[in-house]
Motif scaffolding. Structure first.
Motif, PDB file in Angstrom:
ATOM      1  N   HIS A  70       0.856  -1.280   0.004  1.00  0.00           N
ATOM      2  CA  HIS A  70      -0.049  -0.001   0.082  1.00  0.00           C
ATOM      3  C   HIS A  70       0.958   1.380   0.011  1.00  0.00           C
ATOM      4  O   HIS A  70       0.148   2.307  -0.382  1.00  0.00           O
ATOM      5  CB  HIS A  70      -1.011  -0.163   1.305  1.00  0.00           C
ATOM      6  CG  HIS A  70      -0.343  -0.335   2.429  1.00  0.00           C
ATOM      7  ND1 HIS A  70       0.144  -1.422   2.976  1.00  0.00           N
ATOM      8  CD2 HIS A  70      -0.099   0.623   3.516  1.00  0.00           C
ATOM      9  CE1 HIS A  70       0.814  -1.240   3.981  1.00  0.00           C
ATOM     10  NE2 HIS A  70       0.509  -0.023   4.632  1.00  0.00           N
ATOM     11  N   THR A  95      -2.970  -4.719   4.181  1.00  0.00           N
ATOM     12  CA  THR A  95      -3.858  -3.366   4.023  1.00  0.00           C
ATOM     13  C   THR A  95      -4.050  -2.782   2.623  1.00  0.00           C
ATOM     14  O   THR A  95      -3.441  -1.841   2.188  1.00  0.00           O
ATOM     15  CB  THR A  95      -2.980  -2.214   4.873  1.00  0.00           C
ATOM     16  OG1 THR A  95      -2.773  -2.761   6.288  1.00  0.00           O
ATOM     17  CG2 THR A  95      -3.913  -0.874   5.418  1.00  0.00           C
ATOM     18  N   TYR A  97      -5.466  -0.815   1.168  1.00  0.00           N
ATOM     19  CA  TYR A  97      -6.496   0.522   1.048  1.00  0.00           C
ATOM     20  C   TYR A  97      -5.659   1.948   0.818  1.00  0.00           C
ATOM     21  O   TYR A  97      -4.691   1.718   1.639  1.00  0.00           O
ATOM     22  CB  TYR A  97      -7.462   0.455   2.229  1.00  0.00           C
ATOM     23  CG  TYR A  97      -8.403  -0.458   2.131  1.00  0.00           C
ATOM     24  CD1 TYR A  97      -9.415  -0.843   1.460  1.00  0.00           C
ATOM     25  CD2 TYR A  97      -7.877  -1.726   3.259  1.00  0.00           C
ATOM     26  CE1 TYR A  97     -10.242  -2.040   1.475  1.00  0.00           C
ATOM     27  CE2 TYR A  97      -9.040  -2.891   3.311  1.00  0.00           C
ATOM     28  CZ  TYR A  97     -10.028  -3.017   2.523  1.00  0.00           C
ATOM     29  OH  TYR A  97     -10.941  -4.175   2.493  1.00  0.00           O
ATOM     30  N   SER A  99      -6.556   5.874   1.382  1.00  0.00           N
ATOM     31  CA  SER A  99      -7.441   6.791   1.794  1.00  0.00           C
ATOM     32  C   SER A  99      -7.782   7.661   0.586  1.00  0.00           C
ATOM     33  O   SER A  99      -8.823   8.175   0.265  1.00  0.00           O
ATOM     34  CB  SER A  99      -7.237   7.611   3.010  1.00  0.00           C
ATOM     35  OG  SER A  99      -6.840   6.662   4.154  1.00  0.00           O
ATOM     36  N   PHE A 102     -10.335   6.112  -1.975  1.00  0.00           N
ATOM     37  CA  PHE A 102     -11.718   5.575  -1.361  1.00  0.00           C
ATOM     38  C   PHE A 102     -12.659   6.665  -1.378  1.00  0.00           C
ATOM     39  O   PHE A 102     -12.493   7.751  -0.955  1.00  0.00           O
ATOM     40  CB  PHE A 102     -11.530   5.033   0.037  1.00  0.00           C
ATOM     41  CG  PHE A 102     -12.661   4.400   0.872  1.00  0.00           C
ATOM     42  CD1 PHE A 102     -13.045   3.158   0.304  1.00  0.00           C
ATOM     43  CD2 PHE A 102     -13.475   5.058   1.540  1.00  0.00           C
ATOM     44  CE1 PHE A 102     -14.052   2.491   0.660  1.00  0.00           C
ATOM     45  CE2 PHE A 102     -14.726   4.471   2.178  1.00  0.00           C
ATOM     46  CZ  PHE A 102     -14.781   3.202   1.679  1.00  0.00           C
ATOM     47  N   PRO A 108     -15.306  -2.713  -1.118  1.00  0.00           N
ATOM     48  CA  PRO A 108     -13.718  -2.985  -0.968  1.00  0.00           C
ATOM     49  C   PRO A 108     -13.101  -3.429  -2.267  1.00  0.00           C
ATOM     50  O   PRO A 108     -11.937  -3.004  -2.509  1.00  0.00           O
ATOM     51  CB  PRO A 108     -13.762  -4.041  -0.007  1.00  0.00           C
ATOM     52  CG  PRO A 108     -14.993  -3.921   0.614  1.00  0.00           C
ATOM     53  CD  PRO A 108     -16.052  -3.575  -0.199  1.00  0.00           C
ATOM     54  N   HIS A 111     -12.565  -0.295  -4.563  1.00  0.00           N
ATOM     55  CA  HIS A 111     -11.585   0.366  -3.950  1.00  0.00           C
ATOM     56  C   HIS A 111     -10.188   0.029  -4.359  1.00  0.00           C
ATOM     57  O   HIS A 111      -9.180   0.456  -4.783  1.00  0.00           O
ATOM     58  CB  HIS A 111     -11.668   0.332  -2.320  1.00  0.00           C
ATOM     59  CG  HIS A 111     -10.397   1.281  -1.851  1.00  0.00           C
ATOM     60  ND1 HIS A 111     -10.440   2.641  -1.763  1.00  0.00           N
ATOM     61  CD2 HIS A 111      -9.324   0.633  -1.144  1.00  0.00           C
ATOM     62  CE1 HIS A 111      -9.286   2.837  -1.190  1.00  0.00           C
ATOM     63  NE2 HIS A 111      -8.762   1.673  -0.896  1.00  0.00           N
ATOM     64  N   ILE A 112     -10.030  -1.407  -4.131  1.00  0.00           N
ATOM     65  CA  ILE A 112      -8.634  -2.106  -4.226  1.00  0.00           C
ATOM     66  C   ILE A 112      -8.223  -2.061  -5.752  1.00  0.00           C
ATOM     67  O   ILE A 112      -7.033  -1.442  -6.130  1.00  0.00           O
ATOM     68  CB  ILE A 112      -8.701  -3.364  -3.959  1.00  0.00           C
ATOM     69  CG1 ILE A 112      -8.701  -3.626  -2.318  1.00  0.00           C
ATOM     70  CG2 ILE A 112      -7.226  -4.302  -4.237  1.00  0.00           C
ATOM     71  CD1 ILE A 112      -9.113  -4.787  -1.745  1.00  0.00           C
ATOM     72  N   ARG A 280     -10.049   3.576   6.172  1.00  0.00           N
ATOM     73  CA  ARG A 280      -9.840   2.148   6.085  1.00  0.00           C
ATOM     74  C   ARG A 280      -8.462   1.799   6.343  1.00  0.00           C
ATOM     75  O   ARG A 280      -8.428   0.852   6.997  1.00  0.00           O
ATOM     76  CB  ARG A 280     -10.242   1.625   4.631  1.00  0.00           C
ATOM     77  CG  ARG A 280     -12.001   1.551   4.547  1.00  0.00           C
ATOM     78  CD  ARG A 280     -12.354   1.010   3.430  1.00  0.00           C
ATOM     79  NE  ARG A 280     -13.803   0.855   3.302  1.00  0.00           N
ATOM     80  CZ  ARG A 280     -14.379  -0.237   3.158  1.00  0.00           C
ATOM     81  NH1 ARG A 280     -13.675  -1.350   3.014  1.00  0.00           N
ATOM     82  NH2 ARG A 280     -15.869  -0.359   3.285  1.00  0.00           N
ATOM     83  N   ALA A 281      -7.631   2.418   5.775  1.00  0.00           N
ATOM     84  CA  ALA A 281      -6.089   1.947   5.934  1.00  0.00           C
ATOM     85  C   ALA A 281      -5.702   1.991   7.413  1.00  0.00           C
ATOM     86  O   ALA A 281      -5.249   1.039   7.900  1.00  0.00           O
ATOM     87  CB  ALA A 281      -5.135   2.936   4.889  1.00  0.00           C
ATOM     88  N   PHE A 340     -16.199  -0.707   7.445  1.00  0.00           N
ATOM     89  CA  PHE A 340     -14.808  -1.542   7.059  1.00  0.00           C
ATOM     90  C   PHE A 340     -14.882  -3.003   7.681  1.00  0.00           C
ATOM     91  O   PHE A 340     -14.626  -3.865   7.139  1.00  0.00           O
ATOM     92  CB  PHE A 340     -13.702  -0.688   7.464  1.00  0.00           C
ATOM     93  CG  PHE A 340     -12.463  -1.553   7.549  1.00  0.00           C
ATOM     94  CD1 PHE A 340     -12.050  -2.076   6.670  1.00  0.00           C
ATOM     95  CD2 PHE A 340     -11.985  -2.034   8.898  1.00  0.00           C
ATOM     96  CE1 PHE A 340     -10.684  -2.679   6.538  1.00  0.00           C
ATOM     97  CE2 PHE A 340     -10.945  -2.997   9.134  1.00  0.00           C
ATOM     98  CZ  PHE A 340     -10.212  -3.151   7.919  1.00  0.00           C
TER      99      PHE A 340
END
Length: 369
Positions: A70, A95, A97, A99, A102, A108, A111-112, A280-281, A340
């Motif tokens: 990440h 992790t 994610y 920020s 997002f 999820p 987002h990834i 989330r992160a 989350f």
């Protein structure tokens, strides 16, 4: 690990870090370095750094492995990673994610994909609850304690603005009493823990509060720049505090976000989110501090069922607590954290009444905050 788990000779491994700036000699096989050592502005680098950067950028690598992947998405590191010439590139992270990538409407997986598509296809993403069920990380219980502002703090909260509101909500006496109660309960079982906060001023007050009510053994862990006039914490000093915690010399750590990532604390049994954001992160990093459990390797000829049974038998149990002051912005950030957790398969959250905690505190003979 390359030294301990392979038959590579030392000359085949080049380690280039802040502490050990070893340049390659002859035909080496593996280069081990950090993002910060090879990325960033060219103008700020010395001659040795420029040579290594040129070597890394012009070498055709068979394989590039990016741990804590990440971080490679950061604008400082991303250009360098993108330019590497490699047959294969693999990224590893617990992790996945970022920020800045997002939005609340995203699921999820969406987002990834948005965060990592520039690097390559995401091959595996396993929800934490599945890893938990396989006995590979600790079994996590989640609980939430909601508290009201005291009359005096409510008046101050209504008269304040911006970050002042965050401080007042975080240092609400009812919340501090709940924190002391949770730490006292786990302390009776000799459990070490972490209290997560956002601001250093809150961290310092919390540390003094826990020390006054529960005794010595609570220290603040934060980034160097955050300490200001209170002194500085270098990475080495923080590592020494973590070692003291792991050795049982400390009862707990009060951590800011800067210090929350990548701490190796296998015996930590509980974490309390006292004053934290809803990202989330950051949420995943915080929970990750308590998920380490004992590794159980398969025995020759052992069935998958027997291996799972052994792993579950030795699996560590840990608790993650959210402390939330009602009718403040904390309710919004707590709701985002809950989203989350639900996306990772942790839908259940136990509500713990403040009165029950305070009764337990009085029963233990611990003074209130």
């Amino acid at each position: 690990d390359l030294h301990n788990h392979t038959d590579l000779v030392p000359s085949a491994i080049c380690k280039y870090t802040g502490k050990m700036k070893k340049e390659p000699v002859g035909h080496f096989c593996f280069l081990v370095t950090t993002y910060g050592m090879v990325a960033g502005p060219e103008s700020k680098r010395n001659e040795q750094s420029r040579r290594m950067r040129k070597l890394i950028k012009t070498t055709k690598w068979d394989l590039v492995c990016c741990d804590e992947a990440h971080h490679m998405c950061a604008e400082t590191y991303k250009p360098m990673i993108s330019e590497l010439i490699a047959e294969h590139k693999l990224g590893f992270t617990a992790t996945p994610y970022r920020s800045e990538c997002f939005s609340v409407a995203q699921d999820p997986d969406e987002h990834i994909r948005k965060a990592f598509d520039w690097f390559g296809r995401v091959l595996v993403h396993i929800p934490w609850s599945e890893v938990d069920a396989a006995g590979l990380i600790a079994k996590i219980g989640r609980a939430r304690v909601d508290v009201d502002l005291t009359p005096e703090f409510r008046k101050a909260y209504n008269m304040s603005w911006a970050s002042q509101k965050q401080y007042i909500a975080a240092l609400n006496p009812a919340k501090l009493n709940a924190l002391v109660a949770l730490c006292a309960i786990h302390g009776a079982f000799n459990h070490g823990g972490i209290v997560f906060v956002t601001h250093l001023v809150v961290a310092n007050v919390v540390q003094r509060c826990l020390t006054r009510c529960l005794g010595e053994g609570w220290v603040v862990l934060s980034g160097g720049s955050a300490h200001g006039e209170d002194g500085t914490h270098t990475a080495i000093e923080n590592a020494n505090l973590v070692k003291r915690f792991n050795d049982g010399e400390l009862r707990g750590l009060v951590c800011t976000n800067v210090a929350a990532g990548a701490m190796d604390i296998p015996d930590c049994r509980f974490a309390v989110a006292l004053d934290t954001d809803g990202g989330r992160a950051n949420t995943e990093q915080r929970q990750g501090r308590i998920t380490r459990t004992e590794r159980v390797h398969p025995k020759p000829g052992e069935s998958a069922e027997d291996l799972l049974a052994r792993r579950l038998e030795k699996q560590k149990e840990a608790w993650y607590y959210d402390l939330v002051t009602r009718d403040t912005e904390e309710e919004t950030t707590a709701a985002r954290r809950q989203e989350f957790f639900a996306s990772e398969g942790y839908c259940e959250e136990i509500d713990v009444p403040l009165d029950a905690l305070l009764a337990r505190l009085r029963g233990e003979g611990v003074p209130p905050a």
